[in-house]
Design a protein around this motif. Structure first.
Motif, PDB file in Angstrom:
ATOM      1  N   ILE A 163       1.005  -1.153  -0.066  1.00 60.88           N
ATOM      2  CA  ILE A 163       0.028  -0.013   0.006  1.00 60.88           C
ATOM      3  C   ILE A 163       0.949   1.238   0.026  1.00 60.88           C
ATOM      4  O   ILE A 163       1.565   1.575   1.073  1.00 60.88           O
ATOM      5  N   ARG A 164       1.037   1.914  -1.102  1.00 62.37           N
ATOM      6  CA  ARG A 164       1.849   3.021  -1.268  1.00 62.37           C
ATOM      7  C   ARG A 164       1.131   4.321  -0.897  1.00 62.37           C
ATOM      8  O   ARG A 164       1.810   5.313  -0.169  1.00 62.37           O
ATOM      9  N   SER A 165      -0.236   4.445  -1.048  1.00 60.56           N
ATOM     10  CA  SER A 165      -0.971   5.706  -0.565  1.00 60.56           C
ATOM     11  C   SER A 165      -2.260   5.582  -0.668  1.00 60.56           C
ATOM     12  O   SER A 165      -2.684   4.191  -0.785  1.00 60.56           O
ATOM     13  N   LEU A 166      -3.228   6.367  -0.483  1.00 61.66           N
ATOM     14  CA  LEU A 166      -4.560   6.244  -0.200  1.00 61.66           C
ATOM     15  C   LEU A 166      -5.516   5.717  -1.436  1.00 61.66           C
ATOM     16  O   LEU A 166      -6.370   5.265  -1.595  1.00 61.66           O
ATOM     17  N   ARG A 167      -4.613   6.110  -2.458  1.00 64.59           N
ATOM     18  CA  ARG A 167      -4.906   5.382  -3.834  1.00 64.59           C
ATOM     19  C   ARG A 167      -5.180   4.067  -4.037  1.00 64.59           C
ATOM     20  O   ARG A 167      -5.855   3.553  -4.606  1.00 64.59           O
ATOM     21  N   ASP A 168      -4.196   3.081  -3.193  1.00 69.42           N
ATOM     22  CA  ASP A 168      -4.097   1.789  -3.038  1.00 69.42           C
ATOM     23  C   ASP A 168      -5.108   1.303  -2.228  1.00 69.42           C
ATOM     24  O   ASP A 168      -5.355  -0.023  -2.409  1.00 69.42           O
ATOM     25  N   LEU A 169      -6.231   1.940  -1.414  1.00 76.27           N
ATOM     26  CA  LEU A 169      -6.981   1.695  -0.455  1.00 76.27           C
ATOM     27  C   LEU A 169      -8.202   0.809  -1.021  1.00 76.27           C
ATOM     28  O   LEU A 169      -8.669   1.604  -1.824  1.00 76.27           O
ATOM     29  N   LYS A 170      -8.442  -0.468  -0.818  1.00 73.51           N
ATOM     30  CA  LYS A 170      -9.635  -0.981  -1.339  1.00 73.51           C
ATOM     31  C   LYS A 170     -10.190  -1.534   0.048  1.00 73.51           C
ATOM     32  O   LYS A 170      -9.884  -1.655   1.254  1.00 73.51           O
TER      33      LYS A 170
ATOM     34  N   TYR B 268     -13.705   3.909  -4.182  1.00 74.12           N
ATOM     35  CA  TYR B 268     -13.636   5.447  -4.197  1.00 74.12           C
ATOM     36  C   TYR B 268     -12.291   5.980  -4.540  1.00 74.12           C
ATOM     37  O   TYR B 268     -12.165   6.755  -5.359  1.00 74.12           O
ATOM     38  N   TYR B 269     -11.255   5.480  -3.874  1.00 72.35           N
ATOM     39  CA  TYR B 269      -9.921   6.089  -4.288  1.00 72.35           C
ATOM     40  C   TYR B 269      -9.057   5.909  -5.512  1.00 72.35           C
ATOM     41  O   TYR B 269      -8.332   6.345  -6.067  1.00 72.35           O
ATOM     42  N   ARG B 270      -9.528   4.681  -6.073  1.00 74.86           N
ATOM     43  CA  ARG B 270      -9.184   4.202  -7.553  1.00 74.86           C
ATOM     44  C   ARG B 270      -9.886   5.496  -8.504  1.00 74.86           C
ATOM     45  O   ARG B 270      -9.519   5.426  -9.621  1.00 74.86           O
ATOM     46  N   LYS B 271     -11.064   5.690  -8.207  1.00 73.67           N
ATOM     47  CA  LYS B 271     -11.982   6.417  -9.025  1.00 73.67           C
ATOM     48  C   LYS B 271     -11.840   8.003  -8.889  1.00 73.67           C
ATOM     49  O   LYS B 271     -12.103   8.764  -9.847  1.00 73.67           O
ATOM     50  N   ALA B 272     -11.853   8.549  -7.540  1.00 69.99           N
ATOM     51  CA  ALA B 272     -12.013   9.754  -7.280  1.00 69.99           C
ATOM     52  C   ALA B 272     -10.765  10.693  -7.677  1.00 69.99           C
ATOM     53  O   ALA B 272      -9.711  10.571  -8.335  1.00 69.99           O
ATOM     54  N   SER B 273     -11.308  11.901  -8.298  1.00 71.37           N
ATOM     55  CA  SER B 273     -10.389  12.962  -8.627  1.00 71.37           C
ATOM     56  C   SER B 273     -10.103  13.892  -7.353  1.00 71.37           C
ATOM     57  O   SER B 273     -10.940  14.093  -6.614  1.00 71.37           O
ATOM     58  N   ILE B 274      -8.823  13.729  -7.180  1.00 69.65           N
ATOM     59  CA  ILE B 274      -8.323  14.546  -5.616  1.00 69.65           C
ATOM     60  C   ILE B 274      -7.667  15.716  -5.703  1.00 69.65           C
ATOM     61  O   ILE B 274      -6.661  15.706  -6.817  1.00 69.65           O
ATOM     62  N   ARG B 275      -8.092  16.724  -5.294  1.00 74.51           N
ATOM     63  CA  ARG B 275      -7.653  18.156  -5.229  1.00 74.51           C
ATOM     64  C   ARG B 275      -6.998  18.229  -4.126  1.00 74.51           C
ATOM     65  O   ARG B 275      -7.159  18.025  -2.944  1.00 74.51           O
ATOM     66  N   PHE B 276      -5.563  18.888  -4.269  1.00 73.28           N
ATOM     67  CA  PHE B 276      -4.438  18.987  -3.182  1.00 73.28           C
ATOM     68  C   PHE B 276      -3.645  20.157  -3.500  1.00 73.28           C
ATOM     69  O   PHE B 276      -3.569  20.627  -4.679  1.00 73.28           O
ATOM     70  N   ALA B 277      -2.951  20.573  -2.247  1.00 71.22           N
ATOM     71  CA  ALA B 277      -1.952  21.763  -2.416  1.00 71.22           C
ATOM     72  C   ALA B 277      -0.563  20.922  -2.685  1.00 71.22           C
ATOM     73  O   ALA B 277      -0.250  19.908  -2.082  1.00 71.22           O
ATOM     74  N   LEU B 278       0.198  21.500  -3.627  1.00 76.94           N
ATOM     75  CA  LEU B 278       1.549  20.875  -3.834  1.00 76.94           C
ATOM     76  C   LEU B 278       2.529  22.055  -4.121  1.00 76.94           C
ATOM     77  O   LEU B 278       2.229  22.851  -4.955  1.00 76.94           O
TER      78      LEU B 278
END
Length: 316
Positions: free
Chosen positions: A202-209, A288-298
């Motif tokens: 699991i690298r980040s929340l994108r991998d969570l299922k 959810y996290y495989r499909k979501a568009s995530i907006r963040f500050a970088l």
């Protein structure tokens, strides 16, 4: 590196008047041990880059011996208005049990470290699922494992074992908890712990299922039980648990802080509450996290920023 006597200042990378931190870049001579590891084809450099992060510690108030007013040697007036008076103060040398500054040294510091800790513009950007899978994920997978060797040193029992507060060795749901390096280990209102998963997939929340829900709940529940016992005075409803996206390193970990702690990365645009992550997977959409568009500050120096900008320019 055990001393700053050989530190040669190069430049200021960043300063934050709110967090009371100063980040310096400098060099130190390469040790004899490090020099002997160089190959015969590559001459070892005489100096190596070092990042020094200096932070003002929290004022201690536990006893009269640590009363800050006893260590003020001079007051310099900067103004007054009616009942309000302002001064700058000069503090006498601190004591070992009550240090004035906390320091972190990164040595040797790579160009990636220098870029990360340098002052930079921050932008709000959107990462769609398509951008993640086509541009970001290949970059994450290309990162050498050596970049997070320090994580495996802890998990495998090689380093920092004296700091571990909780160890759950279950290969699927287990994790370790230890104080974050940014915490002074004494001020409960700024409590900052780090929970690192035993899993390496699991690298980040994108991998969570959904299959990871037992691990997420195990981590949450055990930490909620641990903190009030290990740190009397901090109630379970004063504990905040969150993940960063993007994280500073791609191995699943959760930040655990006192709800009052003002810590870097705890604001909207970077942090995601653990309870919300669990709810999104359990009640909104399993993917959810495989499909979501995530907006963040970088920061604009972050490689992900360039990858997203590049992908969007090609798509246009």
């Amino acid at each position: 590196m055990h001393s700053l006597s050989n530190f040669a200042f190069t430049r200021v990378l960043n300063e934050d008047p709110i967090l009371k931190t100063l980040t310096l870049l400098g060099t130190v001579p390469v040790t004899a041990t490090a020099a002997t590891t160089a190959t015969t084809e590559e001459k070892s450099p005489e100096v190596q880059s070092v990042i020094l992060i200096i932070e003002k510690t929290h004022f201690a108030t536990q006893s009269s011996e640590s009363d800050i007013t006893r260590r003020i040697s001079e007051l310099l007036s900067t103004g007054s208005n009616d009942i309000y008076h302002w001064w700058n103060a000069i503090i006498l040398e601190g004591k070992a049990h009550d240090p004035d500054l906390k320091m972190t040294v990164i040595s040797p510091a790579t160009e990636a470290h220098i870029s990360k800790y340098s002052r930079q513009e921050r932008k709000m950007i959107t990462e769609t699922a398509e951008i993640y899978h086509k541009a970001i994920l290949p970059w994450i997978e290309s990162q050498p494992k050596s970049r997070i060797q320090w994580v495996y040193n802890i998990l495998e029992g090689l380093k920092e074992q004296e700091n571990i507060l909780l160890r759950d060795n279950d290969p699927d749901t287990g994790f370790i908890v230890l104080p974050d390096s940014k915490w002074d280990k004494r001020t409960l209102s700024s409590l900052y712990l780090l929970a690192i998963s035993m899993r390496s997939d699991i690298r980040s929340l994108r991998d969570l299922k959904p299959e990871h829900l037992p691990m997420l709940k195990n981590l949450r529940d055990k930490i909620m039980a641990l903190v009030p016992v290990r740190f009397p005075g901090v109630a379970s409803d004063e504990v905040r648990m969150f993940m960063h996206y993007h994280p500073s390193y791609y191995h699943f970990h959760v930040h655990v802080t006192h709800v009052s702690a003002q810590v870097p990365g705890s604001t909207v645009g970077q942090s995601h509450l653990l309870d919300t992550i669990i709810d999104n997977i359990e009640n909104i959409d399993p993917d959810y996290y495989r499909k979501a568009s995530i907006r963040f500050a970088l920061g604009v120096n972050h490689p992900v920023y360039a990858l997203i900008q590049g992908f969007q320019s090609v798509a246009q």
